[in-house]
Design a protein around this motif. Structure first.
Motif, mmCIF file in Angstrom:
data_model
loop_
_atom_site.group_PDB
_atom_site.id
_atom_site.type_symbol
_atom_site.label_atom_id
_atom_site.label_comp_id
_atom_site.label_asym_id
_atom_site.label_seq_id
_atom_site.Cartn_x
_atom_site.Cartn_y
_atom_site.Cartn_z
ATOM 1 N N LEU A 98 -0.028 -6.978 7.986
ATOM 2 C CA LEU A 98 -1.486 -6.858 7.951
ATOM 3 C C LEU A 98 -2.128 -8.027 8.675
ATOM 4 O O LEU A 98 -1.501 -9.053 8.894
ATOM 5 C CB LEU A 98 -1.989 -6.887 6.499
ATOM 6 N N THR A 99 -3.407 -7.875 8.978
ATOM 7 C CA THR A 99 -4.190 -8.999 9.481
ATOM 8 C C THR A 99 -5.212 -9.368 8.410
ATOM 9 O O THR A 99 -5.550 -8.560 7.545
ATOM 10 C CB THR A 99 -4.924 -8.637 10.787
ATOM 11 N N TYR A 100 -5.663 -10.635 8.467
ATOM 12 C CA TYR A 100 -6.707 -11.079 7.536
ATOM 13 C C TYR A 100 -7.980 -10.301 7.806
ATOM 14 O O TYR A 100 -8.221 -9.903 8.936
ATOM 15 C CB TYR A 100 -6.980 -12.587 7.717
ATOM 16 N N PRO A 101 -8.811 -10.063 6.803
ATOM 17 C CA PRO A 101 -8.666 -10.469 5.406
ATOM 18 C C PRO A 101 -7.685 -9.554 4.666
ATOM 19 O O PRO A 101 -7.527 -8.393 5.025
ATOM 20 C CB PRO A 101 -10.081 -10.307 4.839
ATOM 21 N N ILE A 102 -7.049 -10.119 3.665
ATOM 22 C CA ILE A 102 -6.088 -9.368 2.859
ATOM 23 C C ILE A 102 -6.865 -8.399 1.964
ATOM 24 O O ILE A 102 -7.782 -8.787 1.266
ATOM 25 C CB ILE A 102 -5.228 -10.318 2.011
ATOM 26 N N ASN A 103 -6.455 -7.167 1.989
ATOM 27 C CA ASN A 103 -7.122 -6.116 1.235
ATOM 28 C C ASN A 103 -6.489 -5.995 -0.151
ATOM 29 O O ASN A 103 -5.331 -5.592 -0.278
ATOM 30 C CB ASN A 103 -6.996 -4.803 2.017
ATOM 31 N N LYS A 104 -7.260 -6.341 -1.193
ATOM 32 C CA LYS A 104 -6.738 -6.286 -2.572
ATOM 33 C C LYS A 104 -6.342 -4.875 -2.975
ATOM 34 O O LYS A 104 -5.370 -4.687 -3.696
ATOM 35 C CB LYS A 104 -7.779 -6.822 -3.555
ATOM 36 N N GLU A 105 -7.100 -3.886 -2.531
ATOM 37 C CA GLU A 105 -6.767 -2.501 -2.880
ATOM 38 C C GLU A 105 -5.405 -2.113 -2.317
ATOM 39 O O GLU A 105 -4.634 -1.409 -2.964
ATOM 40 C CB GLU A 105 -7.852 -1.559 -2.374
ATOM 41 N N PHE A 106 -5.115 -2.575 -1.097
ATOM 42 C CA PHE A 106 -3.814 -2.287 -0.498
ATOM 43 C C PHE A 106 -2.699 -2.919 -1.326
ATOM 44 O O PHE A 106 -1.679 -2.278 -1.599
ATOM 45 C CB PHE A 106 -3.762 -2.790 0.951
ATOM 46 N N ILE A 107 -2.897 -4.150 -1.741
ATOM 47 C CA ILE A 107 -1.880 -4.825 -2.559
ATOM 48 C C ILE A 107 -1.669 -4.071 -3.866
ATOM 49 O O ILE A 107 -0.531 -3.885 -4.310
ATOM 50 C CB ILE A 107 -2.255 -6.300 -2.796
#
Length: 122
Positions: A98-107
């Motif tokens: 992934l690229t920033y910003p880190i997606n909390k929903e994806f995690i």
């Protein structure tokens, strides 16, 4: 345990507005993160490929060498998309790039997938 370990570059860990978005334990050096990995059983590790001293690619490779950690999902992150770097990340054991910003929903979806796989192969 739904724990997520983040190994991020210092400029990210020192930015409070970015850090409060993440739930989990955040580290800016590979040694401390790896020591914590030995104590915990996280479902996900987010590794910034731009960290200092030991590169993110080296960290992923080290983690994947230990069969005890094969179940952990590894998410590589970078500031900008780089196809060559993505290929390298996958080749050493990253599950996602992934690229920033880190997606909390994806995690959260990765954690759900990890739970599903664990139950499916019991």
């Amino acid at each position: 345990m739904n724990k997520v370990l983040y190994l991020l570059r210092k400029e990210i860990t020192q930015n409070d507005s970015l850090i409060e978005e993440y739930s989990g334990e955040i580290y800016d050096d590979a040694i401390s993160c790896y020591k914590r990995l030995k104590e915990e059983n996280p479902k996900v590790i987010v590794v910034d490929l731009g960290i200092d001293k030991i590169t993110g690619l080296e960290v992923i490779s080290i983690i994947r060498q230990n069969p005890k950690y094969h179940h952990i999902k590894i998410i590589s992150v970078t500031k900008k998309f780089n196809e060559r770097l993505a290929d390298l990340a996958y080749s050493v054991g990253s599950d996602y790039y992934l690229t920033y910003p880190i997606n909390k929903e994806f995690i959260n979806k990765v954690i759900e997938l990890s739970d599903f796989e664990k139950n499916m192969f019991k």
